[in-house]
Scaffold this motif. Sequence first.
Motif, PDB file in Angstrom:
ATOM      1  N   UNK A  98       0.841  -1.208   0.000  1.00  0.00           N
ATOM      2  CA  UNK A  98       0.000   0.000   0.000  1.00  0.00           C
ATOM      3  C   UNK A  98       0.869   1.249   0.000  1.00  0.00           C
ATOM      4  N   UNK A  99       2.000   1.207   0.684  1.00  0.00           N
ATOM      5  CA  UNK A  99       2.939   2.342   0.653  1.00  0.00           C
ATOM      6  C   UNK A  99       3.547   2.515  -0.735  1.00  0.00           C
ATOM      7  N   UNK A 100       3.948   1.424  -1.347  1.00  0.00           N
ATOM      8  CA  UNK A 100       4.568   1.493  -2.674  1.00  0.00           C
ATOM      9  C   UNK A 100       3.578   2.003  -3.716  1.00  0.00           C
ATOM     10  N   UNK A 101       2.353   1.510  -3.675  1.00  0.00           N
ATOM     11  CA  UNK A 101       1.354   1.907  -4.660  1.00  0.00           C
ATOM     12  C   UNK A 101       0.833   3.316  -4.416  1.00  0.00           C
ATOM     13  N   UNK A 102       0.939   3.770  -3.204  1.00  0.00           N
ATOM     14  CA  UNK A 102       0.482   5.111  -2.835  1.00  0.00           C
ATOM     15  C   UNK A 102       1.173   6.181  -3.671  1.00  0.00           C
ATOM     16  N   UNK A 103       2.453   6.023  -3.901  1.00  0.00           N
ATOM     17  CA  UNK A 103       3.192   7.043  -4.637  1.00  0.00           C
ATOM     18  C   UNK A 103       3.094   6.845  -6.149  1.00  0.00           C
TER      19      UNK A 103
END
Length: 178
Positions: free
Chosen positions: A83-88
């Motif tokens: 979720x952190x990786x896809x957030x950006x």
Amino acid sequence: DTSARRTFDIIKLDVMPDKEAIELLEKGFSDAKVNYDKNLLKNIYVAGGYPHSIQTIGHSLIESDTDNFIDQKDWDNSIFEASLALRSKEFSIMYTFNKPQTIADQILVFLAKENRHVSRKEVCDQFKDSNIYQYIPKLKKCGSIKEDQDKKLYLQSQLFRTAILLDQFIRNRKLSQV
């Protein structure tokens, strides 16, 4: 000349069914020679069927595994990391992270907190001062929300929900430190 015309098959691009996503993970785990709890493969539903999200979770699972066995702890860590990786990347066109929020963002936060399919009336009741109907087509077009057969709205994936809730947590933490 009608004989020069070509006909084309229409191919609908849609999300990957969970069964295919599970097969993809099984193949990836097999290629990486990693053992796993087969019962936990159903956790891939959080990706919402989006191939890049499935791939991101799969890579995270393999990279974060320390004992050559993928268990619930590995899944929990990987979903958070994905979720952190896809957030950006993918999610940044659907939601405003780290900036003042728009009405569209507030609708997404409402759906994330509800974590269920919500009628348009419920969303409208939540935002009485705004005409939310102008935002729904834009949110659907960018892929952040979907609408079921009963015309109820929901977020595109649980992974996207996690990213939104994480953003809300960070925002609230910053406010409490002021």
